[in-house]
Design an enzyme around this catalytic site. Structure first.
Site, PDB file in Angstrom:
ATOM      1  N   ASP A  66      -0.744  -8.051  -8.394  1.00 36.97           N
ATOM      2  CA  ASP A  66       0.590  -7.907  -7.807  1.00 36.97           C
ATOM      3  C   ASP A  66       0.884  -6.408  -7.685  1.00 36.97           C
ATOM      4  OD1 ASP A  66       3.306  -7.643  -7.371  1.00 36.97           O
ATOM      5  OD2 ASP A  66       3.884  -9.196  -8.819  1.00 36.97           O
ATOM      6  N   VAL A  67       1.028  -5.915  -6.456  1.00 38.15           N
ATOM      7  CA  VAL A  67       1.167  -4.460  -6.268  1.00 38.15           C
ATOM      8  C   VAL A  67       2.564  -3.940  -6.624  1.00 38.15           C
ATOM      9  CG1 VAL A  67      -0.681  -4.322  -4.550  1.00 38.15           C
ATOM     10  CG2 VAL A  67       1.700  -4.598  -3.775  1.00 38.15           C
ATOM     11  N   TYR A 155      14.145  -8.677   4.112  1.00 40.01           N
ATOM     12  CA  TYR A 155      12.905  -8.203   4.725  1.00 40.01           C
ATOM     13  C   TYR A 155      13.162  -6.906   5.486  1.00 40.01           C
ATOM     14  CZ  TYR A 155       8.693  -8.491   7.736  1.00 40.01           C
ATOM     15  OH  TYR A 155       7.504  -8.248   8.394  1.00 40.01           O
ATOM     16  N   LYS A 159      11.707  -3.147   4.515  1.00 40.80           N
ATOM     17  CA  LYS A 159      10.827  -2.379   5.413  1.00 40.80           C
ATOM     18  C   LYS A 159      11.458  -1.041   5.784  1.00 40.80           C
ATOM     19  CE  LYS A 159       7.286  -5.191   5.884  1.00 40.80           C
ATOM     20  NZ  LYS A 159       5.904  -4.817   5.528  1.00 40.80           N
TER      21      LYS A 159
HETATM   22  P1  NAD Z   1       0.707 -12.727   5.291  1.00 34.39           P
HETATM   23  O1  NAD Z   1       1.760 -13.425   4.513  1.00 34.39           O
HETATM   24  O2  NAD Z   1      -0.391 -13.518   5.880  1.00 34.39           O
HETATM   25  O3  NAD Z   1       0.043 -11.593   4.424  1.00 34.39           O
HETATM   26  C1  NAD Z   1       0.735 -10.857   3.441  1.00 34.39           C
HETATM   27  C2  NAD Z   1      -0.154 -10.753   2.220  1.00 34.39           C
HETATM   28  O4  NAD Z   1       0.500  -9.969   1.216  1.00 34.39           O
HETATM   29  C3  NAD Z   1      -0.465 -12.122   1.591  1.00 34.39           C
HETATM   30  O5  NAD Z   1      -1.867 -12.274   1.422  1.00 34.39           O
HETATM   31  C4  NAD Z   1       0.264 -12.069   0.249  1.00 34.39           C
HETATM   32  O6  NAD Z   1      -0.352 -12.855  -0.736  1.00 34.39           O
HETATM   33  C5  NAD Z   1       0.249 -10.589  -0.053  1.00 34.39           C
HETATM   34  N1  NAD Z   1       1.295 -10.162  -0.990  1.00 34.39           N
HETATM   35  C6  NAD Z   1       2.627 -10.412  -0.923  1.00 34.39           C
HETATM   36  N2  NAD Z   1       3.253  -9.860  -1.977  1.00 34.39           N
HETATM   37  C7  NAD Z   1       2.298  -9.237  -2.716  1.00 34.39           C
HETATM   38  C8  NAD Z   1       2.322  -8.482  -3.920  1.00 34.39           C
HETATM   39  N3  NAD Z   1       3.458  -8.250  -4.593  1.00 34.39           N
HETATM   40  N4  NAD Z   1       1.153  -7.995  -4.399  1.00 34.39           N
HETATM   41  C9  NAD Z   1      -0.008  -8.205  -3.741  1.00 34.39           C
HETATM   42  N5  NAD Z   1      -0.099  -8.911  -2.603  1.00 34.39           N
HETATM   43  C10 NAD Z   1       1.045  -9.423  -2.100  1.00 34.39           C
HETATM   44  O7  NAD Z   1       1.474 -11.895   6.420  1.00 34.39           O
HETATM   45  P2  NAD Z   1       0.892 -11.021   7.638  1.00 34.39           P
HETATM   46  O8  NAD Z   1       1.385 -11.603   8.885  1.00 34.39           O
HETATM   47  O9  NAD Z   1      -0.562 -10.792   7.458  1.00 34.39           O
HETATM   48  O10 NAD Z   1       1.663  -9.648   7.411  1.00 34.39           O
HETATM   49  C11 NAD Z   1       1.018  -8.524   6.841  1.00 34.39           C
HETATM   50  C12 NAD Z   1       1.937  -7.313   6.913  1.00 34.39           C
HETATM   51  O11 NAD Z   1       2.256  -7.015   8.279  1.00 34.39           O
HETATM   52  C13 NAD Z   1       3.266  -7.514   6.198  1.00 34.39           C
HETATM   53  O12 NAD Z   1       3.606  -6.311   5.537  1.00 34.39           O
HETATM   54  C14 NAD Z   1       4.232  -7.790   7.318  1.00 34.39           C
HETATM   55  O13 NAD Z   1       5.534  -7.416   6.989  1.00 34.39           O
HETATM   56  C15 NAD Z   1       3.656  -6.963   8.450  1.00 34.39           C
HETATM   57  N6  NAD Z   1       4.043  -7.495   9.768  1.00 34.39           N
HETATM   58  C16 NAD Z   1       3.434  -8.603  10.272  1.00 34.39           C
HETATM   59  C17 NAD Z   1       3.811  -9.097  11.516  1.00 34.39           C
HETATM   60  C18 NAD Z   1       3.149 -10.284  12.149  1.00 34.39           C
HETATM   61  O14 NAD Z   1       3.521 -10.669  13.274  1.00 34.39           O
HETATM   62  N7  NAD Z   1       2.162 -10.906  11.532  1.00 34.39           N
HETATM   63  C19 NAD Z   1       4.840  -8.455  12.228  1.00 34.39           C
HETATM   64  C20 NAD Z   1       5.448  -7.347  11.666  1.00 34.39           C
HETATM   65  C21 NAD Z   1       5.021  -6.851  10.438  1.00 34.39           C
END
Ligand code: NAD
Ligand code: UDP
Length: 318
Positions: A66-67, A155, A159
């Site tokens: 957990d980061v 959220y 961010k």
């Molecule tokens: P996702 O939920 O598939 O991936 C997020 C990952 O972060 C997961 O594997 C989760 O287990 C991990 N995680 C969450 N909290 C954590 C913690 N405290 N410690 C360690 N790991 C943790 O989501 P995604 O779509 O892959 O999104 C990845 C990033 O991109 C996020 O930061 C998200 O805000 C950003 N983002 C994604 C999109 C999109 O369209 N997919 C759009 C805008 C921003």
């Protein structure tokens, strides 16, 4: 926690959220570019299945952690990519405190690691920093329209804070930081039931269930295929730009048009059903990608029908 990477000459990239949708695709790209990759993820919304294909790769390590807690890594790290965070509205509405903590404490720890290792740092920010935007399409110099105490605020504000602390580490500690603002992205490895509109509509159409359009479906989004997005992010990581840079596909459509597109691509008896619009749901969203074109020579190349075909194929096999 140990992952001693000092034995190889390859650049070492650490990806928080590396078992998630985007983090796993980013890890694949970094490995293909000749990096060693350390994925750090607590599997809150991600899955080991997303990185199972990397299990035998000696350039890849997975650390379950957990980061929001101190990140202790042995050996060199050249690049920290901070992608950990719940990302789908359904997830962050269910996990509000975890979302705020990973955006604040998690970003602080990831920046601290980059500073200690002399590594470059890139944070996955989001189009949600623009909130329900009053400027359309969204340019990077727009400061946004966010309700800090609304349900999406957990959220959006996490961010926005993470962008602020990233710029503070750049200004105060000289860390070479980069901010990417990611717009709606889709592709294989999304969770079928993560609530986001692309897997939701595809899953419903494959099951012959009604497609749940929220509101009257006139709200717009612009969908980018994951391969294009990762290419833009990789280019930003290699550039001298600190951002923020929008990466997304400017092809905008209403959610109703998107539902009709899914119905045209999948042979199904599904009909459209209307449901209440969630609070603070942005009415429009479209990236202005002039900066990405100019700084990175990047623009998306995958047509939406092509990207959706690949995604539908993935969900059919799931
Ligand atoms: P996702 O939920 O598939 O991936 C997020 C990952 O972060 C997961 O594997 C989760 O287990 C991990 N995680 C969450 N909290 C954590 C913690 N405290 N410690 C360690 N790991 C943790 O989501 P995604 O779509 O892959 O999104 C990845 C990033 O991109 C996020 O930061 C998200 O805000 C950003 N983002 C994604 C999109 C999109 O369209 N997919 C759009 C805008 C921003
Ligand atoms: N949406 C919808 N039906 C669903 C899921 C989402 O109509 O089953 C709408 C949602 O209200 C929003 C858009 O689709 O207007 C995109 O939602 P998503 O959760 O994918 O991401 P957002 O862009 O809101 O973060």
């Amino acid at each position: 926690m140990s992952s001693d990477s000092s034995s190889s000459n390859k650049p070492v990239s650490l990806v928080t959220g590396g078992a998630g949708f985007l983090g796993s695709h980013l890890s694949d790209r970094l490995l293909a570019e000749g990096h060693r990759v350390i994925a750090v993820d607590n599997l809150l919304t991600g899955s080991e299945a997303n990185i199972a294909h990397l299990a035998g790769n000696s350039d890849f390590d997975f650390i379950k952690h957990d980061v929001t807690k101190y990140i202790d890594i042995a050996g060199d790290v050249d690049f920290v990519f901070h992608f950990a965070s719940p990302a789908s509205p359904m997830d962050y509405l269910e996990l509000p405190i975890q979302t705020l903590k990973v955006g604040s404490l998690g970003t602080h720890n990831a920046l601290g690691l980059a500073k200690a290792k002399g590594a470059k740092f890139l944070i996955a920010s989001t189009s949600e920093v623009y909130g329900d935007p009053l400027v359309h399409p969204q340019t990077e110099d727009y400061w946004g329209n966010v309700n800090p105490i609304g349900p999406r605020g957990v959220y959006d504000e996490a961010k926005r804070f993470s962008e602020a602390i990233t710029f503070a580490y750049n200004r105060s500690h000289g860390v070479d930081t980069k901010v990417v603002r990611i717009f709606n992205t889709y592709g294989p490895r999304m969770r079928l039931r993560d609530g986001r509109v692309v897997p939701a509509f595809i899953g419903q159409a494959l099951e012959g269930e009604p497609l749940t359009v929220f509101g009257d479906g006139s709200q717009t989004r612009s969908f980018c295929f994951v391969r294009d997005l990762i290419d833009g992010i990789f280019r930003l990581s290699q550039s001298s730009s600190h951002g923020p840079v929008n990466i997304g596909n400017p092809k905008e459509m209403t959610i109703l048009q998107f539902a009709e597109k899914i119905l045209s691509l999948i042979d199904t008896d599904s009909k459209i059903e209307y449901r209440p619009l969630p609070e603070d749901d942005p009415k429009v969203r479209q990236p202005d990608i002039s900066l990405a074109r100019e700084l990175l020579g990047w623009e998306p190349i995958v047509e939406v029908d092509e990207g959706l075909a690949e995604t539908i194929d993935y969900f059919r096999k799931d």
